[in-house]
Motif scaffolding. Structure first.
Motif, short mmCIF file in Angstrom:
data_model
loop_
_atom_site.label_atom_id
_atom_site.label_comp_id
_atom_site.label_asym_id
_atom_site.label_seq_id
_atom_site.Cartn_x
_atom_site.Cartn_y
_atom_site.Cartn_z
N GLY A 136 0.80 -1.22 0.00
CA GLY A 136 0.00 0.00 0.00
C GLY A 136 0.84 1.27 0.00
N GLY A 137 2.16 1.13 0.21
CA GLY A 137 3.04 2.29 0.21
C GLY A 137 3.23 2.87 -1.17
N ARG A 138 3.68 4.12 -1.23
CA ARG A 138 3.76 4.83 -2.51
C ARG A 138 5.16 5.35 -2.79
NH1 ARG A 138 -2.21 7.81 -2.91
NH2 ARG A 138 -3.33 5.81 -2.80
N PHE A 139 5.50 5.32 -4.06
CA PHE A 139 6.77 5.83 -4.55
C PHE A 139 6.50 7.08 -5.37
CE2 PHE A 139 10.32 5.07 -7.88
CZ PHE A 139 11.18 5.93 -7.22
N TYR A 140 6.94 8.24 -4.87
CA TYR A 140 6.78 9.53 -5.55
C TYR A 140 8.09 9.82 -6.28
CZ TYR A 140 2.81 10.33 -2.32
OH TYR A 140 1.63 10.24 -1.60
N PHE A 141 8.02 10.02 -7.58
CA PHE A 141 9.26 10.18 -8.34
C PHE A 141 9.19 11.34 -9.32
CE2 PHE A 141 6.59 6.92 -10.31
CZ PHE A 141 6.49 7.34 -11.62
N GLU A 142 10.34 12.00 -9.48
CA GLU A 142 10.55 13.05 -10.48
C GLU A 142 11.92 12.76 -11.08
OE1 GLU A 142 13.00 16.03 -11.71
OE2 GLU A 142 12.89 16.01 -9.51
N GLU A 143 11.96 12.50 -12.39
CA GLU A 143 13.20 12.03 -13.01
C GLU A 143 13.52 12.73 -14.32
OE1 GLU A 143 15.86 10.46 -12.47
OE2 GLU A 143 15.31 10.03 -10.39
N VAL A 144 14.80 12.71 -14.65
CA VAL A 144 15.33 13.22 -15.92
C VAL A 144 15.66 12.01 -16.79
CG1 VAL A 144 17.11 14.63 -17.01
CG2 VAL A 144 16.31 15.19 -14.70
N THR A 145 15.18 12.00 -18.02
CA THR A 145 15.30 10.83 -18.87
C THR A 145 16.50 10.91 -19.83
OG1 THR A 145 13.99 11.66 -20.73
CG2 THR A 145 12.78 10.71 -18.86
N ALA A 146 16.73 9.80 -20.51
CA ALA A 146 17.81 9.73 -21.50
C ALA A 146 17.64 10.78 -22.59
CB ALA A 146 17.86 8.33 -22.12
N HIS A 147 16.41 11.11 -22.91
CA HIS A 147 16.14 12.11 -23.94
C HIS A 147 16.74 13.45 -23.55
CE1 HIS A 147 13.70 14.76 -26.57
NE2 HIS A 147 13.69 13.72 -27.37
N ALA A 148 16.55 13.84 -22.29
CA ALA A 148 17.13 15.11 -21.82
C ALA A 148 18.64 15.03 -21.71
CB ALA A 148 16.53 15.47 -20.46
N LEU A 149 19.15 13.90 -21.20
CA LEU A 149 20.59 13.77 -20.98
C LEU A 149 21.38 13.76 -22.29
CD1 LEU A 149 20.65 11.13 -18.10
CD2 LEU A 149 20.67 13.63 -17.94
N ALA A 150 20.72 13.47 -23.40
CA ALA A 150 21.39 13.48 -24.72
C ALA A 150 21.46 14.89 -25.31
CB ALA A 150 20.65 12.56 -25.68
N VAL A 197 3.61 8.77 -9.57
CA VAL A 197 3.49 8.05 -8.30
C VAL A 197 3.10 6.61 -8.62
CG1 VAL A 197 2.31 7.91 -6.07
CG2 VAL A 197 2.79 10.15 -7.10
N ALA A 198 3.75 5.68 -7.94
CA ALA A 198 3.43 4.27 -8.06
C ALA A 198 3.16 3.70 -6.67
CB ALA A 198 4.57 3.51 -8.73
N ALA A 199 2.40 2.63 -6.61
CA ALA A 199 2.04 2.03 -5.32
C ALA A 199 2.40 0.55 -5.30
CB ALA A 199 0.55 2.21 -5.05
N LYS A 200 2.77 0.08 -4.12
CA LYS A 200 3.00 -1.35 -3.92
C LYS A 200 1.67 -2.00 -3.55
CE LYS A 200 6.20 -4.47 -1.57
NZ LYS A 200 7.43 -4.49 -0.71
N PRO A 201 1.18 -2.91 -4.35
CA PRO A 201 -0.15 -3.46 -4.09
C PRO A 201 -0.24 -4.16 -2.74
CG PRO A 201 0.58 -3.98 -6.31
CD PRO A 201 1.76 -3.42 -5.60
#
Length: 208
Positions: A136-150, A197-201
């Motif tokens: 039931g816990g949640r993962f809140y994420f903000e990320e930079v992708t390969a597209h930006a890093l290129a 945001v993703a959740a652990k079922p």
């Protein structure tokens, strides 16, 4: 991070973006935390993200880890007023058991404010996030992708791993690989940035 990126992430415009845009998007997808939530932040830097997690998301306590001892020291000064609600530890997001003695299912939420793209073995970091989240816990994420890093400006100014970079889809696929269900996500600037945001079922039949 090199000096240029350290200066950028600690700049007033970056702080404004975190507080008034990124935090709002993440809260829209994942909501506020449960009362008294025990939270982990990976790659805490100077502690501004931890401050947001406490003040805006309502965390009860935050364990925060970063590889850079100078950032841990900086974060300690910023977060001193929160007392024992914050624990700061130098260590790696790919081995949270060694860094924090983090048990399986020990956290109600994990926050990633743009650190996973700095980690060469980013898949191991996501595996650790999934391991330490409670059902039931949640993962809140903000990320930079390969597209930006290129992009040339990123290559010229910043220092990132040059191999095995992830796209937004690859990051989301890796979450699913470790059993995390995406509640909502969005990309910005032609896929350069990913927020979600993703959740652990909760296991079937559980009362949680």
């Amino acid at each position: 991070m090199n000096k240029a990126e350290t200066a950028l992430v600690n700049s007033p415009p970056r702080r404004w973006l975190q507080r008034f845009y990124e935090a709002q998007v993440l809260m829209r997808f994942g909501g506020r935390l449960i009362p008294g939530a025990r939270v982990l932040e990976i790659g805490c830097g100077s502690g501004y993200g931890t401050q947001l997690v406490l003040e805006r998301f309502g965390a009860g306590s935050v364990d925060a880890v970063d590889l850079d001892p100078a950032m841990i020291e900086h974060a300690g000064r910023r977060l001193a007023r929160y007392g024992d609600r914050v624990r700061l530890v130098q260590g790696s997001a790919t081995d949270l058991r060694a860094a924090l003695d983090a048990e399986d299912g020990g956290y109600d939420a994990v926050f990633d404010f743009g650190i996973v793209h700095h980690i060469p073995d980013w898949r191991a970091a996501i595996a650790e996030v999934a391991r330490v989240l409670t059902p039931g816990g949640r993962f809140y994420f903000e990320e930079v992708t390969a597209h930006a890093l290129a992009r040339p400006i990123y290559q010229r100014l910043f220092d990132h791993p040059t191999e095995d970079r992830f796209t937004a889809d690859q990051f989301l696929d890796q979450l699913a690989h470790h059993g995390l269900a995406v509640l909502g996500s969005v990309t910005r600037i032609s896929g350069d940035y990913l927020l979600g945001v993703a959740a652990k079922p909760v296991p079937t039949g559980s009362d949680g």
